[in-house]
Design an enzyme around this catalytic site. Sequence first.
Site, PDB file in Angstrom:
ATOM      1  N   ILE A  10      13.975   5.363 -38.792  1.00 37.57           N
ATOM      2  CA  ILE A  10      13.022   5.912 -37.822  1.00 37.57           C
ATOM      3  C   ILE A  10      13.216   5.263 -36.436  1.00 37.57           C
ATOM      4  O   ILE A  10      13.766   4.171 -36.329  1.00 37.57           O
ATOM      5  CB  ILE A  10      11.555   5.783 -38.314  1.00 37.57           C
ATOM      6  N   TRP A  33      11.912   4.259 -32.207  1.00 37.69           N
ATOM      7  CA  TRP A  33      10.973   3.325 -31.576  1.00 37.69           C
ATOM      8  C   TRP A  33       9.865   4.028 -30.806  1.00 37.69           C
ATOM      9  O   TRP A  33       8.949   3.377 -30.325  1.00 37.69           O
ATOM     10  CB  TRP A  33      11.744   2.429 -30.597  1.00 37.69           C
ATOM     11  N   LYS A  90      14.156   1.752 -42.585  1.00 38.08           N
ATOM     12  CA  LYS A  90      14.779   0.926 -41.534  1.00 38.08           C
ATOM     13  C   LYS A  90      14.116   1.328 -40.219  1.00 38.08           C
ATOM     14  O   LYS A  90      14.416   2.381 -39.657  1.00 38.08           O
ATOM     15  CB  LYS A  90      16.280   1.216 -41.494  1.00 38.08           C
ATOM     16  N   PRO A  91      13.183   0.483 -39.724  1.00 32.65           N
ATOM     17  CA  PRO A  91      12.556   0.824 -38.440  1.00 32.65           C
ATOM     18  C   PRO A  91      13.500   0.479 -37.293  1.00 32.65           C
ATOM     19  O   PRO A  91      14.525  -0.172 -37.496  1.00 32.65           O
ATOM     20  CB  PRO A  91      11.318  -0.066 -38.428  1.00 32.65           C
ATOM     21  N   ALA A  92      13.146   0.916 -36.091  1.00 31.67           N
ATOM     22  CA  ALA A  92      14.017   0.671 -34.936  1.00 31.67           C
ATOM     23  C   ALA A  92      13.862  -0.770 -34.447  1.00 31.67           C
ATOM     24  O   ALA A  92      12.759  -1.315 -34.436  1.00 31.67           O
ATOM     25  CB  ALA A  92      13.671   1.642 -33.815  1.00 31.67           C
ATOM     26  N   SER A 100      18.656  10.125 -32.240  1.00 38.37           N
ATOM     27  CA  SER A 100      19.527  10.901 -31.351  1.00 38.37           C
ATOM     28  C   SER A 100      20.469  11.806 -32.145  1.00 38.37           C
ATOM     29  O   SER A 100      20.818  11.499 -33.288  1.00 38.37           O
ATOM     30  CB  SER A 100      20.359   9.937 -30.500  1.00 38.37           C
ATOM     31  N   GLU A 104      15.757  14.936 -37.641  1.00 39.00           N
ATOM     32  CA  GLU A 104      14.857  15.312 -36.545  1.00 39.00           C
ATOM     33  C   GLU A 104      15.421  14.648 -35.298  1.00 39.00           C
ATOM     34  O   GLU A 104      15.317  13.439 -35.135  1.00 39.00           O
ATOM     35  CB  GLU A 104      13.443  14.830 -36.897  1.00 39.00           C
ATOM     36  N   CYS A 152      10.116  13.426 -28.769  1.00 38.13           N
ATOM     37  CA  CYS A 152      11.101  14.441 -29.146  1.00 38.13           C
ATOM     38  C   CYS A 152      10.612  15.833 -28.761  1.00 38.13           C
ATOM     39  O   CYS A 152      11.384  16.677 -28.343  1.00 38.13           O
ATOM     40  CB  CYS A 152      11.397  14.361 -30.628  1.00 38.13           C
ATOM     41  N   GLN A 199      17.435   2.406 -21.571  1.00 39.37           N
ATOM     42  CA  GLN A 199      16.878   3.757 -21.409  1.00 39.37           C
ATOM     43  C   GLN A 199      16.526   4.012 -19.936  1.00 39.37           C
ATOM     44  O   GLN A 199      16.716   5.102 -19.423  1.00 39.37           O
ATOM     45  CB  GLN A 199      15.641   3.940 -22.291  1.00 39.37           C
ATOM     46  N   GLU A 247      18.531  15.937 -23.122  1.00 40.78           N
ATOM     47  CA  GLU A 247      17.254  15.225 -23.255  1.00 40.78           C
ATOM     48  C   GLU A 247      17.307  14.002 -22.330  1.00 40.78           C
ATOM     49  O   GLU A 247      18.146  13.119 -22.505  1.00 40.78           O
ATOM     50  CB  GLU A 247      17.099  14.792 -24.716  1.00 40.78           C
TER      51      GLU A 247
END
Length: 486
Positions: free
Chosen positions: A154, A156, A180-182, A234, A255, A289, A335, A388
């Site tokens: 997933i 952040w 597995k989180p970001a 991504s 997703e 998203c 970012q 995006e």
Amino acid sequence: MPVLPEMPRREALIGGEWVATCETLPVEAPARGEAITRIARGQAEEVDAAVRAAGDAMAGRLGEWSRWSARRRGEWLLAFAATIEADHARLAALECADTGKPLTQARGDISACARYFRFYGGAADKLHGETIPFETDFAVMTWREPHGVCAQIIPWNYPAQIFGRCVAAALAAGNTVVLKPAEEACLSVLRLAELATQAGLPAGVLNVVPGLGREAGAALAAHAGIDHLSFTGSPETGTRVNQAAAANHVPVTLELGGKSPQLVFADADLEAALAAVVRGIIQNAGQTCSAGSRLLVEDACYDAVVARLSERFAALRCDAGERDADCGPLINARQREMLESRLAAARDDGIRVAAAGQLADGAPAGGHFVAPQLLVDIPEGHEVIREELFGPVLAVQRFADEDAAVRLANATDFGLCAGVWTRDGGRQLRLAKRIRSGQVFVNNYGAAGGVELPFGGVGRSGHGREKGFEGLRSYTRLKTLAIRHG
Ligand code: TXE
């Protein structure tokens, strides 16, 4: 520095135990660019142990999960929704400090997380198979079985919400999870995992391995012991994890974000439309998203819409999350720099900034802030309407009629969401049919995030559906039983 909430544990959760990793990673507060804590840096070894624990829990070798009925799973999920609500203030403070988003939005995210557990808790014992009329001497039925070990990678931008969306559905259907989180933001997830173990979830049912994408994430996607993979992130990483999972014939839900258009016709309630258009792009500083990042406006109201939006954009303020302004910072320097370089290129290409917000007085130094911007005079096919940007930047284009509106709306490889603003009922339906996307909203945008509504994209936005009953079904596989009874 504001008063920070108590930080969650730094270890990985594997088989019901909190396990320290050899190395840890710093966690930066995006509003100040300063480290606030550290998290575990899980590697292939921890991922392997977590997948084995999830497999053991699934097979009944670890804990009692495999003996829990659907009703008991549902009851646990419902009780856990209440546990989340009881910890709401701390979870929201963690989400706000970690992601930088305004406190009101962080609070809404924690409420949404609880809603996922409540929705899937209620749904757990209502997931039926079918009976199928076949030959007269047969009885045929389908069973919905859990996949087994669900790997969940997933991002952040909405850690708590996406945890709720993926974990609640997978557990309701009887699976076990390795998540597995970001690395950029996962403090709320670690706190939620802590709460889940305290709330009596059997060992190994939920495993959480924080770490880098290229280490823990890649090891999880390629692991031969997983039975399902759900990825949010991504398109590039999505392709990579999809390929890794394909080598093990693992079904995948992807997703992957979007470039979603909002279409405004001159007959629309412009006041309602413009308020939703602004919300749809500044929420979470545009790092959403489903952000409505393109605005398509009918000629007849184009000048009025741009003028009224310019006033709204000029009034927007960016600040640290706990100061609860319109917009927080971007998640990190990478970012921010990516967005700034794309904006500079757009200016060089003659694209005009019709209006921009500002940094609030007293906003902290060192934060990754980018003021909201309204872009106009955009050449067809330009990067700012194809890619995006993942920031609070709205790209405006004009159209003459319905055909032109549909052509512009579909002029992207993405297809996640679309908003249509018109009072003409026939046009609402015609456009909803012709726009290529997973969700279409008419005279609203996002339906207040409804957890009940199936969500997912087409094309570069990914495939498969999360949320709603469809999301629950995607965490099951169908078995067909044909009995010849003579
Ligand atoms: O995404 P990544 P990033 C989009 C958005 C943003 C861009 C880059 O446009 O600008 O992606 O963001 C894990 N194997 N979205 O770099 O890399 C990673 O650790 C396995 C859209 O953050 O896709 C994290 O947990 N896993 C979006 C997750 O993948 C890997 C949300 C997402 O990271 C991996 C976020 C690997 N090789 C970004 N590399 C949305 N759909 O909402 C990374 N990861």
